[in-house]
Design a protein around this motif. Sequence first.
Motif, mmCIF file in Angstrom:
data_model
loop_
_atom_site.group_PDB
_atom_site.id
_atom_site.type_symbol
_atom_site.label_atom_id
_atom_site.label_comp_id
_atom_site.label_asym_id
_atom_site.label_seq_id
_atom_site.Cartn_x
_atom_site.Cartn_y
_atom_site.Cartn_z
ATOM 1 N N TYR A 158 47.447 47.444 13.834
ATOM 2 C CA TYR A 158 46.295 46.617 14.201
ATOM 3 C C TYR A 158 46.695 45.145 14.281
ATOM 4 C CZ TYR A 158 41.629 44.514 13.914
ATOM 5 O OH TYR A 158 40.505 43.772 14.159
ATOM 6 N N TRP A 159 47.468 44.695 13.317
ATOM 7 C CA TRP A 159 47.887 43.292 13.250
ATOM 8 C C TRP A 159 48.761 42.928 14.450
ATOM 9 C CZ3 TRP A 159 50.553 40.918 8.270
ATOM 10 C CH2 TRP A 159 50.452 39.526 8.332
ATOM 11 N N ILE A 160 49.634 43.855 14.868
ATOM 12 C CA ILE A 160 50.476 43.617 16.048
ATOM 13 C C ILE A 160 49.605 43.353 17.270
ATOM 14 C CG2 ILE A 160 52.054 44.734 17.683
ATOM 15 C CD1 ILE A 160 53.331 46.149 15.284
ATOM 16 N N MET A 161 48.600 44.196 17.466
ATOM 17 C CA MET A 161 47.727 44.022 18.624
ATOM 18 C C MET A 161 46.933 42.724 18.523
ATOM 19 S SD MET A 161 48.288 46.592 20.603
ATOM 20 C CE MET A 161 46.887 46.573 21.716
ATOM 21 N N TRP A 162 46.476 42.401 17.330
ATOM 22 C CA TRP A 162 45.714 41.174 17.121
ATOM 23 C C TRP A 162 46.583 39.956 17.421
ATOM 24 C CZ3 TRP A 162 43.148 39.773 11.742
ATOM 25 C CH2 TRP A 162 42.302 38.662 11.914
ATOM 26 N N GLU A 163 47.800 39.934 16.863
ATOM 27 C CA GLU A 163 48.701 38.816 17.108
ATOM 28 C C GLU A 163 49.105 38.722 18.577
ATOM 29 O OE1 GLU A 163 49.789 36.358 15.341
ATOM 30 O OE2 GLU A 163 48.791 36.927 13.482
ATOM 31 N N SER A 164 49.081 39.833 19.269
ATOM 32 C CA SER A 164 49.454 39.840 20.685
ATOM 33 C C SER A 164 48.309 39.416 21.585
ATOM 34 C CB SER A 164 49.945 41.235 21.090
ATOM 35 O OG SER A 164 51.082 41.599 20.344
ATOM 36 N N GLY A 165 47.139 39.123 21.002
ATOM 37 C CA GLY A 165 46.043 38.557 21.763
ATOM 38 C C GLY A 165 45.161 39.556 22.468
ATOM 39 N N TYR A 166 45.182 40.816 22.036
ATOM 40 C CA TYR A 166 44.358 41.820 22.701
ATOM 41 C C TYR A 166 42.940 41.814 22.120
ATOM 42 C CZ TYR A 166 48.511 43.510 24.991
ATOM 43 O OH TYR A 166 49.643 43.585 25.775
ATOM 44 N N SER A 167 42.023 42.321 22.900
ATOM 45 C CA SER A 167 40.620 42.350 22.498
ATOM 46 C C SER A 167 40.428 43.277 21.306
ATOM 47 C CB SER A 167 39.745 42.822 23.665
ATOM 48 O OG SER A 167 40.076 44.157 24.021
ATOM 49 N N VAL A 205 58.538 44.568 14.558
ATOM 50 C CA VAL A 205 57.863 44.155 15.796
ATOM 51 C C VAL A 205 56.896 43.014 15.506
ATOM 52 C CG1 VAL A 205 56.319 44.918 17.652
ATOM 53 C CG2 VAL A 205 58.124 46.448 16.810
ATOM 54 N N LEU A 206 56.109 43.159 14.453
ATOM 55 C CA LEU A 206 55.145 42.117 14.098
ATOM 56 C C LEU A 206 55.847 40.799 13.787
ATOM 57 C CD1 LEU A 206 52.279 41.169 13.319
ATOM 58 C CD2 LEU A 206 52.728 42.070 11.015
ATOM 59 N N SER A 207 56.920 40.859 13.014
ATOM 60 C CA SER A 207 57.636 39.640 12.642
ATOM 61 C C SER A 207 58.211 38.950 13.866
ATOM 62 C CB SER A 207 58.760 39.975 11.651
ATOM 63 O OG SER A 207 58.245 40.560 10.483
ATOM 64 N N TYR A 208 58.736 39.742 14.794
ATOM 65 C CA TYR A 208 59.305 39.116 15.991
ATOM 66 C C TYR A 208 58.216 38.451 16.834
ATOM 67 C CZ TYR A 208 61.533 38.233 20.393
ATOM 68 O OH TYR A 208 61.993 37.604 21.518
ATOM 69 N N ILE A 209 57.058 39.074 16.916
ATOM 70 C CA ILE A 209 55.953 38.468 17.666
ATOM 71 C C ILE A 209 55.564 37.135 17.035
ATOM 72 C CG2 ILE A 209 53.503 38.715 18.246
ATOM 73 C CD1 ILE A 209 54.027 41.717 18.598
ATOM 74 N N ARG A 210 55.442 37.114 15.713
ATOM 75 C CA ARG A 210 55.098 35.864 15.037
ATOM 76 C C ARG A 210 56.186 34.812 15.266
ATOM 77 N NH1 ARG A 210 51.074 35.862 11.154
ATOM 78 N NH2 ARG A 210 51.420 33.615 11.355
ATOM 79 N N PHE A 211 57.439 35.239 15.227
ATOM 80 C CA PHE A 211 58.546 34.312 15.482
ATOM 81 C C PHE A 211 58.495 33.773 16.909
ATOM 82 C CE2 PHE A 211 62.815 34.180 17.469
ATOM 83 C CZ PHE A 211 63.271 32.993 16.897
ATOM 84 N N TYR A 212 58.243 34.654 17.861
ATOM 85 C CA TYR A 212 58.237 34.239 19.265
ATOM 86 C C TYR A 212 57.113 33.244 19.546
ATOM 87 C CZ TYR A 212 58.668 34.591 24.327
ATOM 88 O OH TYR A 212 58.862 34.300 25.656
ATOM 89 N N LYS A 213 56.012 33.398 18.852
ATOM 90 C CA LYS A 213 54.881 32.488 19.053
ATOM 91 C C LYS A 213 55.196 31.060 18.579
ATOM 92 C CE LYS A 213 50.806 33.993 17.886
ATOM 93 N NZ LYS A 213 49.725 34.687 17.130
ATOM 94 N N LEU A 214 56.240 30.931 17.781
ATOM 95 C CA LEU A 214 56.635 29.606 17.286
ATOM 96 C C LEU A 214 57.824 29.040 18.052
ATOM 97 C CD1 LEU A 214 56.362 30.499 13.508
ATOM 98 C CD2 LEU A 214 54.910 28.849 14.713
ATOM 99 N N ARG A 215 58.086 29.572 19.258
ATOM 100 C CA ARG A 215 59.280 29.158 19.994
ATOM 101 C C ARG A 215 59.221 27.698 20.424
ATOM 102 N NH1 ARG A 215 55.808 31.702 23.067
ATOM 103 N NH2 ARG A 215 55.463 31.218 25.284
ATOM 104 N N HIS A 216 58.014 27.116 20.498
ATOM 105 C CA HIS A 216 57.902 25.710 20.868
ATOM 106 C C HIS A 216 57.959 24.789 19.654
ATOM 107 C CE1 HIS A 216 57.120 26.890 24.925
ATOM 108 N NE2 HIS A 216 56.106 27.639 24.543
ATOM 109 N N ASP A 217 58.183 25.369 18.479
ATOM 110 C CA ASP A 217 58.346 24.578 17.259
ATOM 111 C C ASP A 217 59.605 25.064 16.542
ATOM 112 O OD1 ASP A 217 57.861 22.768 15.267
ATOM 113 O OD2 ASP A 217 56.374 24.017 14.225
ATOM 114 N N PRO A 218 60.759 25.031 17.246
ATOM 115 C CA PRO A 218 61.978 25.630 16.692
ATOM 116 C C PRO A 218 62.471 24.920 15.447
ATOM 117 C CG PRO A 218 62.510 24.339 18.634
ATOM 118 C CD PRO A 218 61.001 24.379 18.543
ATOM 119 N N PHE A 219 63.085 25.721 14.576
ATOM 120 C CA PHE A 219 63.731 25.250 13.358
ATOM 121 C C PHE A 219 62.740 24.681 12.334
ATOM 122 C CE2 PHE A 219 66.719 24.620 16.914
ATOM 123 C CZ PHE A 219 67.620 25.625 16.594
#
Length: 785
Positions: A158-167, A205-219
């Motif tokens: 559920y959290w994966i789908m939520w973090e991925s922006g699905y309804s 999968v969830l951790s990578y999604i959260r990481f990818y969402k922070l790609r514009h705030d690296p390091f």
Amino acid sequence: MATAQGVRQRGKDGSKKRADDSTAFMNGNSSASDTLDGLKRTSKKAVTSEWDYKLALAVITVLAFVTRFWGISHPDQVVFDEVHFGKFASYYLQRTYFFDVHPPFGKLLFAFAGWLVGYDGSFLFENIGDSYITNKVPYVAYRSMPALLGSLTVTTVYWIMWESGYSLPACIVAASLVLFDNAHIGQTRLILLDATLVLFMALSVLSYIRFYKLRHDPFSRKWWKWLLLTGINMSCVISTKYVGAFTFFSIGVPVMIDLWDLLDIKRKQGPLSLPDFGKHLSARILGLIVVPFLMYLFWFQVHFAILNRSGPGDDFMTPEFQETLSDNLMTQQAVGIDYFDNIAMRHKETKVYLHSHADKYPLRYDDGRISSQGQQVTGYPHNDTNNLWQLIPSQPMDGLGHHVKNGDIVRFRHLVTDTWLLTHDVASPSMPTNQEFSTLTVEEANGPRFNDTLFEIRIENGKPGQEFKTMASHFKLIHVPTKVAMWTTQTLAPLPEWGFKQAEINGNKNLVQSSNIWYVEEVPGIPEGSPRLVKDEKKTKSMPFLKKYFELQRAMFYHNNALTSSHPYSSQPIQWPFLLRGVSFWTENETRQQIYFLGNPVGWWFASSILAVFAGILLADQVSVRRGVDALDTRTRSRLYNSTGFFFLIWAAHYLPFFIMGRQLFLHHYLPAHLASALVAGALVEFIFNIEPADLTNFTDAQVQEGKKAAGGLKTGRPRSASKPVRERVAGQSLLATWAAAAVIVAVLVWGFLFFAPLTYGKPGMTVEQVVRRKWLNYDLHFAK
């Protein structure tokens, strides 16, 4: 209308849209920078308005715990593979060395559960059906560990789908496909490893999604946190089962594409300098390769530290390894071997003795090849006088008491038939590429064929001149003239009736194979009181960790690949998505109760069909674009190809590799792929039933033509957005349709789950008619007649 618009507006301006854009995996368009700006502009009201998501998460989590823990104490007997993993937990608690083809992390969790409740591991889970109550085993504590992990898996989906922006309906559909799946429930209520594997795969999968969402705030600190958590979760997957490598591939592909995008000098966000790119590359290598590997090694270090006593796993390891274990019989009973001793040699892998008898090889084999008609040399599983061979030096020696050493050239005389062991350039009975082993008379052996009887004793990992001992010296017997090793293996078919169904022994040209290894089990006839029988007190030796690790890895990979024998409930990968058969876990004749491992057919068929629909949508879109019709807007296509495409990649990576595996395969191997298919299904439900109001237009025919003309013939013109009332009306209709579809899907899933629940929970017992009603695809259920 106002409510519907409010929900959609949150999706446009709130965290849902941020998650959707940020999980446009492998997408290099300019929407990313807009997303970051949107994230910064998000109001506190938009974030706190997600109470409905949080409420649904709470309800789903509670249901997950109920479905996994309900009736977990039944049956109070050993079920299916609990005989293995429960036994391994007991060995950990006894600190007794064992061998298994899986890495230690999942098994250590079971041992931890037993340790928490103070169990001593005295019960060894020998047979399916053994009573836990009689043997006073805290089996509910053991089973609670996978049940806890399985419950959290539903939450993670559920959290994966939520973090991925699905309804919200899409999130509920994806989570429900796992929540109400009988296979996921059944596998996570027993002492089995798959709950650990699936949970940490989902967390990766969830951790990578959260990481990818922070790609514009690296390091940043959060960026590092989610990068390292991704690596740690992936390490836990591969530390449970080696199929965790599929998760590394699933995450590795988008990571490499992301790095490729960072290397692009034409990036919308501005080019990275090579030193900056090097920092990104180094960070990912550290977080996704180095840290996971170190964690993987850590669990083996824990494994070795706990298992310091000799046990049933000794036979799989070298004598050097066994000497690091206390109470090791090999170390205590090893006897030096002298020339002219009578010895019994045993094959390490198959445990057969080197054996001979007076019967000859036939003149011709079934394929027409001609043999030497010499005396048969075979592998015999039982102790027998025909297993005794006298060890003779190749050169004359004065007197007795000369020790046999590593590298010595020796000969072997078969005691009962007074013949001499040899191999020669004659094809073996079943393998034209390997040499036949036979024996010669004394006259031939000491005459013109003397050289054919010469063999070199080559101790594994032995030093030059090392003493040859019983049990402690694992060796290869190399024929001096032809350089072949005496060999047999488990996969070699037994000899026909003329060979009394005994194992074939032949000469193997591949000297490096571990299946060439033998050992001397005993030296009968040593008189009592002989100094050779006096044993000094042996101290356990040490061995470098990496040396122990690599030795165990070789053994694990070898025996894992050797699991090729047939099993009545094994199945092929092509059968899994269609749920053509399951596995019988447990039965009780008196109550007519049974546990049959089977997924929810409704959910599995729905998820499998959605995978086909997704592939069809991608194909149709590509064909349309080739024909000049652009039917999807940029944001929808980005989500379809990148976010949903990422889920599809996870499914393919966890499913397709099984087609090239030669080992035994079962339905439970599909569980990680099924979880990925649930994610795809939730995403496709939203794609099919959901229409973004911002993308709607209210064009006249003239405006449509004008748009086509402006776009050069492509149907992409957007001369004017639809009016606000139109957008609100369609938004409400779209949301209602999505909720209706989700409600129907969940309702059918619940019905399927309840219908097959007696097979999942093992109760209540069913009548013949009730069992037959559940044989949808000729499932091999018990008590059907």
